[in-house]
Motif scaffolding. Structure first.
Motif, PDB file in Angstrom:
ATOM      1  N   GLY A  34      26.376  -9.694 -37.474  1.00 19.28           N
ATOM      2  CA  GLY A  34      25.963  -8.725 -36.448  1.00 19.28           C
ATOM      3  C   GLY A  34      25.213  -7.535 -37.007  1.00 19.28           C
ATOM      4  O   GLY A  34      25.645  -6.393 -36.849  1.00 19.28           O
ATOM      5  N   PHE A  35      24.111  -7.803 -37.694  1.00 20.67           N
ATOM      6  CA  PHE A  35      23.359  -6.700 -38.313  1.00 20.67           C
ATOM      7  C   PHE A  35      21.939  -7.168 -38.577  1.00 20.67           C
ATOM      8  O   PHE A  35      21.626  -8.343 -38.402  1.00 20.67           O
ATOM      9  N   VAL A  36      21.073  -6.214 -38.974  1.00 21.32           N
ATOM     10  CA  VAL A  36      19.756  -6.566 -39.486  1.00 21.32           C
ATOM     11  C   VAL A  36      19.878  -6.476 -41.008  1.00 21.32           C
ATOM     12  O   VAL A  36      20.407  -5.509 -41.530  1.00 21.32           O
ATOM     13  N   SER A  37      19.381  -7.477 -41.699  1.00 24.63           N
ATOM     14  CA  SER A  37      19.538  -7.467 -43.164  1.00 24.63           C
ATOM     15  C   SER A  37      18.497  -6.584 -43.836  1.00 24.63           C
ATOM     16  O   SER A  37      17.651  -7.050 -44.585  1.00 24.63           O
TER      17      SER A  37
ATOM     18  N   ALA B 247      13.813  -1.230 -25.044  1.00 28.43           N
ATOM     19  CA  ALA B 247      14.768  -0.374 -25.738  1.00 28.43           C
ATOM     20  C   ALA B 247      15.979  -0.106 -24.837  1.00 28.43           C
ATOM     21  O   ALA B 247      17.126  -0.129 -25.292  1.00 28.43           O
TER      22      ALA B 247
ATOM     23  N   PHE C 281      19.762  -1.245 -25.416  1.00 32.24           N
ATOM     24  CA  PHE C 281      20.825  -0.250 -25.393  1.00 32.24           C
ATOM     25  C   PHE C 281      21.970  -0.694 -24.492  1.00 32.24           C
ATOM     26  O   PHE C 281      23.145  -0.544 -24.833  1.00 32.24           O
TER      27      PHE C 281
ATOM     28  N   ALA D 182      23.916  -2.794 -26.605  1.00 33.64           N
ATOM     29  CA  ALA D 182      24.429  -2.115 -27.799  1.00 33.64           C
ATOM     30  C   ALA D 182      25.552  -1.150 -27.457  1.00 33.64           C
ATOM     31  O   ALA D 182      26.290  -0.713 -28.327  1.00 33.64           O
TER      32      ALA D 182
ATOM     33  N   LYS E  66      26.434  -7.987 -28.899  1.00 35.90           N
ATOM     34  CA  LYS E  66      25.773  -7.689 -30.187  1.00 35.90           C
ATOM     35  C   LYS E  66      24.581  -8.608 -30.412  1.00 35.90           C
ATOM     36  O   LYS E  66      23.506  -8.173 -30.836  1.00 35.90           O
TER      37      LYS E  66
ATOM     38  N   HIS F  74      21.779  -7.359 -28.135  1.00 33.98           N
ATOM     39  CA  HIS F  74      21.218  -6.110 -28.663  1.00 33.98           C
ATOM     40  C   HIS F  74      20.204  -6.436 -29.768  1.00 33.98           C
ATOM     41  O   HIS F  74      19.081  -5.955 -29.764  1.00 33.98           O
ATOM     42  N   MET F  75      20.619  -7.279 -30.668  1.00 33.09           N
ATOM     43  CA  MET F  75      19.783  -7.551 -31.843  1.00 33.09           C
ATOM     44  C   MET F  75      18.553  -8.381 -31.498  1.00 33.09           C
ATOM     45  O   MET F  75      17.463  -8.136 -32.005  1.00 33.09           O
TER      46      MET F  75
ATOM     47  N   LEU G 191      15.377  -6.700 -29.866  1.00 32.12           N
ATOM     48  CA  LEU G 191      14.517  -5.808 -30.652  1.00 32.12           C
ATOM     49  C   LEU G 191      13.755  -6.590 -31.714  1.00 32.12           C
ATOM     50  O   LEU G 191      14.305  -7.528 -32.311  1.00 32.12           O
TER      51      LEU G 191
ATOM     52  N   GLN H 136      13.150  -5.875 -34.652  1.00 35.09           N
ATOM     53  CA  GLN H 136      13.822  -5.828 -35.964  1.00 35.09           C
ATOM     54  C   GLN H 136      14.877  -6.934 -36.112  1.00 35.09           C
ATOM     55  O   GLN H 136      15.171  -7.395 -37.204  1.00 35.09           O
TER      56      GLN H 136
END
Ligand SMILES: Cc1cc2nc3c(=O)[nH]c(=O)nc-3n(C[C@H](O)[C@H](O)[C@H](O)COP(=O)(O)OP(=O)(O)OC[C@H]3O[C@@H](n4cnc5c(N)ncnc54)[C@H](O)[C@@H]3O)c2cc1C
Ligand code: SF4
Ligand code: FES
Lengths: 638, 249
Positions: free
Chosen positions: B128-131, B150, B154, B157, B181, B184-185, B188, B190
């Motif tokens: 659950g992240f951007v590396s 965005a 949100f 997020a 999650k 959210h990711m 975007l 990213q």
């Protein structure tokens, strides 16, 4: 003791670049040999832990919540500053530096403040890359707004939940490293002591809050990113668990505390409604962009807000500070509210509040626009108070919010104990005597993402040959025994009054005598009263349950025990500053029209305090502040 | 006002628990639910009993730490409201309130009303992240994201990780949390690069944590304090199928 702030040579704009150029590095192969403990998982803690984990150090990360994502940075609402100048309104690193220095009433170090402004550019980049959904313009570019105390738009925001989104970014970076096993995570663990061996920070003693077990953890460096201690007032905008224990225990082991009495009182929190109340909720500062603050111009007004005609309303901020009006900095707005409340113009059931009125903005911009900007805050207000702020003005009042004081650190964010670093709100760094809105999410983040990774590496480069630190060292044993002893003591007192009773009593005392306004007589009185209260606490507090199991009362008792000592130091600190500056308003030192009267000739220094022992007066050590770039001017928001 | 409380008391994960009766009198209706529990605890402590353990911290609806079943509802009767934002004015004078912990196999009870939600952290940890490493991010304006996107990101997020969705679901599914999650990711730019790997890894982790499967009862959305939409779950399912179809790209 002489304090060495280690400010690098060269012109202001070059200092940080020069530092980075010359800082020592640790070879990637050697990083595996080095252990770092990071206490705290807020923006400061998560970001430094993630950074160090990525670099290849062995990191242990601690927090007292059940998940690092719940650190109190999550509550940051209004936004985070960065001198990006996207609005083309003349913002720049230099302007942000000047604003911050001036906003802090010239009681911060130039070099630190400049560095924070400089690093602010990178923070937005970092957060966006992590997926933080900042507010955007329709065309897709980042949006920003202006925030209390400045005249350019430099505040980036993610609705009213900027802290949450920034923290999630940092938490996710942290959890990514946990997944990669470069970081070992210890949530529900509370640091209760610092272990110092041969003068260097070498580890911590923590209590596992689920089992009550006391544990030893060793490392080559220890980072405290444990947030602020504003909860000392009991009623505050802070989370219930916020505390000053980690930094205080480090202080008792030799780290100096700086500017402890500078605690920001936020002008826009919800008023207290009864003595059962446990906290005061903050309504975001951003509301002041569109809300107008007023009180009735007649004393003891009984009519409802909407029944009071325009010409019987006193927009006291607009009246007193025409240039900034409702956006006057926090210390000034808070004090002005207190002044009106004390003078008998307060509103609400307890006459302890002022109005924050959106009727004009709603009329001009439409309800929908206001809803889009602040909808969640209006919902929150409705939930807490039961009132609809679209229909009638909000009631707000000042509340303790942010501790500018904290552990003294040098330019490298290192305390006076080698190997002990303090980041974010736990240090005293960049805000001077007053913090500008949206600067502390920033400070916490840049400390962890961009500054400490260099400075900690610089320190660790001398530790490569140290080898593993053993938890069998007698210093660990001694610290562990002391912690166990304290736990046992607290449980065994078995008196009649609860921990909260003492916390509330202490909080009220501090609010009255070392709060928005202070004077010599009051501070001396408070010191005596705190000492008495502390003595009574150790005789008569009742902590139920056991030491060797989950026990929230025991956790609270330990924190309140430290608060007595911190509170006392706050009063000493306030007592020795015979001037008014920022959050520190000494009634004896004011201008004829009631504004703060600073005294640069005698007080252009940072007060750092050394612990001299139980029930002894602390020792004051001064770090002179030298301004090369900007000459101190009187802060005027008229 | 007066209240009768029935509160779940359980010493630890191994001991059996039971509901215990408590009466509180003359409470102020402006009190928050947690302040009411504080008041009870003050009383218990002075009477020499052990206070009720419950989780909480921010008390302003944002940390996600509080949470309990109140009369069978996660976070109580109000829509989109955490327990700490609930006030006694939502109850009637003389009412009996049953207070229990969030129940799910994946959230073992620690004591009284406290449960262990670390499974959520492990789900995040699995993807659950951007590396992106810290310190060297590209300029934030380099990639435009529309206002609309965005805001949508949100919306997802905004999950506070409280676990109410799990507690209220008859299958104890973590689909709402996980899908929030993922959504959210993936919305975007990213987060797009890792979309396939992320969804596969996170779903796998979710399954291994003893959460149940989502059977579309949509109870989670009703109880979610942040109003996270079940459309996130639909998006997760789509992303999952897509990832399986196109492989981990
Ligand atoms: C309601 C509110 C709104 C705010 N809004 C804004 C805003 O809009 N803009 C802005 O710039 N700033 C804002 N602030 C201030 C800002 O949020 C904080 O200053 C900042 O987030 C502090 O971050 P930190 O990382 O230093 O500490 P925190 O986020 O407070 O983290 C502290 C960490 O330390 C841990 N910890 C503490 N003691 C111990 C111990 N003894 N053992 C183990 N762990 C411990 C905690 O578990 C936690 O993980 C706001 C603050 C509040 C209260
Ligand atoms: S999806 Fe909603 S209910 Fe579930 S954890 Fe997130 S905020 Fe809580
Ligand atoms: S205590 Fe933080 S959400 Fe309720």
């Amino acid at each position: 003791m002489m304090l060495d702030s280690k400010i690098p040579q060269g012109p202001l704009e070059q200092k940080w670049t020069n530092y980075k150029k010359t800082a020592k590095l640790v070879n990637p192969a050697n990083r595996k040999k080095l252990d770092v403990i990071v206490v705290g998982t807020g923006l400061a803690g998560s970001s430094i832990a993630a950074s160090l984990g990525e670099m290849g150090y062995n990191v242990k990360s601690f927090c007292f919540q059940d998940s690092p994502r719940r650190a109190h940075s999550v509550a940051g609402q209004g936004g985070v500053n960065a001198a990006k100048n996207y609005k083309n309104d003349g913002d720049s690193v230099y302007r942000m530096f000047v604003d911050t220095l001036k906003g802090g009433d010239f009681r911060a170090r130039e070099a630190n403040v400049y560095r924070m402004a400089e690093c602010s550019l990178n923070l937005i980049d970092q957060a966006v890359a992590q997926g933080v959904p900042f507010g955007r313009e329709y065309g897709g570019y980042l949006n920003n707004r202006s925030f209390g105390g400045v005249q350019v738009s430099r505040t980036f925001y993610a609705r009213g939940q900027t802290g949450q989104q920034l923290l999630l970014g940092a938490y996710q970076a942290l959890m990514r490293q946990v997944g990669k096993k470069t970081i070992e995570l210890f949530s529900r663990h509370e640091m209760l002591d610092l272990v110092v061996i041969d003068g260097k920070a070498r580890g911590v003693i923590v209590r596992n809050l689920d089992t009550g077990e006391i544990e030893r953890h060793a490392a080559h460096a220890v980072v405290l990113a444990t947030g602020g201690y504003g909860k000392i007032y009991y009623l505050s905008t802070l989370a219930m668990g916020c505390n000053g224990s980690a930094i205080w225990r480090a202080h008792k082991k030799g780290a100096l505390m700086a500017s402890p009495s500078w605690i920001q009182v936020h002008p826009t929190s919800l008023p207290q409604s009864g003595d059962y109340q446990s906290k005061l909720t903050l309504m975001s500062e951003s509301l002041r962009n569109d809300g107008r603050i007023w009180v009735p111009s007649k004393e003891n007004e009984t009519r409802a807000a909407n029944d009071i005609p325009e010409n019987e309303r006193d927009y006291y901020l607009e009246r007193r500070y025409p240039a900034f009006g409702n956006l006057a900095p926090r210390d000034i707005s808070s004090r002005a509210a207190k002044e009106r409340i004390d003078a008998g113009f307060g509103i609400g059931p307890l006459k302890n509040a002022v109005y924050l009125d959106f009727s004009k903005a709603i009329k001009e911009q439409g309800k929908e626009k206001i809803q889009e900007k602040y909808g969640n805050l209006f919902d929150m207000y409705l939930k807490i108070t039961g009132y609809d702020a679209y229909q009638e003005p909000m009631m707000i009042s000042p509340s303790a919010h942010f501790s500018m004081g904290g552990l003294w650190v040098d330019y490298e964010l290192m305390t006076t104990i080698p190997g002990l670093f303090a980041l974010g709100e736990a240090n005293f760094a960049d805000h001077g005597a007053n913090r500008l809105g949206a600067n502390s999410l920033l400070q916490a983040s840049v400390d962890g993402y961009f500054i400490a990774p260099y400075t900690i590496a610089n320190y660790l480069s001398n530790e490569i040959h140290t080898g593993k630190i053993s938890t069998e060292d007698p210093a660990f044993e001694k610290a562990e025994n002391a912690v166990k002893q304290q736990v046992e003591n607290l449980i065994n007192i078995n008196g009649t009054k609860t921990v909260d009773h003492y916390h509330k009593t202490l909080g009220k005392l501090l609010y009255d005598y070392c709060g928005l306004a202070r004077n010599e007589k009051g501070l001396k009185y408070a010191i005596q009263e705190i000492q008495k209260l502390k003595a009574e606490f150790y005789r008569n507090v009742k902590v139920s349950g056991q030491g060797n199991s989950m026990n929230t009362e025991l956790e609270k008792a330990g924190r309140v025990a430290d608060y007595f000592e911190i509170g006392e130091l706050m009063c000493y600190d306030a007592l020795t500053r015979n001037e008014s500056c920022g959050a520190h308003f000494r009634e004896e030192y004011q201008t004829p029209d009631g504004e703060a009267l600073r005294n640069d000739n005698e007080f252009q220094f940072i007060s750092a305090w050394a612990w001299t022992g139980e029930n002894k007066e602390p020792e004051l050590i001064k770090e002179p502040l030298v301004f090369e770039e900007v000459q101190p001017t009187v802060r005027s928001y008229k | 006002m007066d209240l009768h409380l029935k509160i779940w008391r359980q010493k630890d994960g191994k001991t059996k628990g039971k509901l215990v009766n408590y009466d509180l009198k003359e409470l102020n209706s402006h009190m928050s639910f947690l302040e009411m529990l504080d008041t009870l605890n003050e009383k218990l402590i002075t009477e020499g009993e052990e206070p009720v353990e419950f989780d909480h911290d921010c008390r302003e609806g944002i940390c996600g730490q509080c949470g309990m079943m109140i009369n069978g509802l996660a976070h109580g009767p109000l829509k989109n409201t955490t327990t700490c934002q609930l006030h006694l004015r939502s109850f009637k004078d003389g009412e009996t309130i049953v207070i229990e912990p969030f129940r799910a196999e994946a959230f073992p009870i620690k004591r009284d009303l406290k449960v262990d939600r670390s499974a959520f952290d492990r789900i995040i940890s699995s993807g659950g992240f951007v590396s992106i490493n810290t310190g060297q991010a590209p300029d934030a304006t380099a990639i435009a994201v529309t206002h609309q996107t965005a805001e949508e990101a949100f919306d997802s997020a905004a999950c506070i990780g409280c676990g109410a969705c799990v507690a209220t679901c008859k299958n104890a599914s973590a689909a709402l949390f996980t899908s929030a999650k993922i959504t959210h990711m993936v919305l975007l730019p990213q987060g797009k690069e890792e979309r396939s790997k992320r969804v596969i890894d996170m779903v796998k982790q979710m399954d291994s944590e003893l959460f149940g499967h989502c059977s579309n009862t949509e109870a989670c959305e009703v109880e979610c304090p942040q109003g996270i939409s079940v459309l996130n779950i639909a998006r997760m399912n789509y992303e999952y199928s897509r990832a399986l179809f196109f492989g981990k790209k």
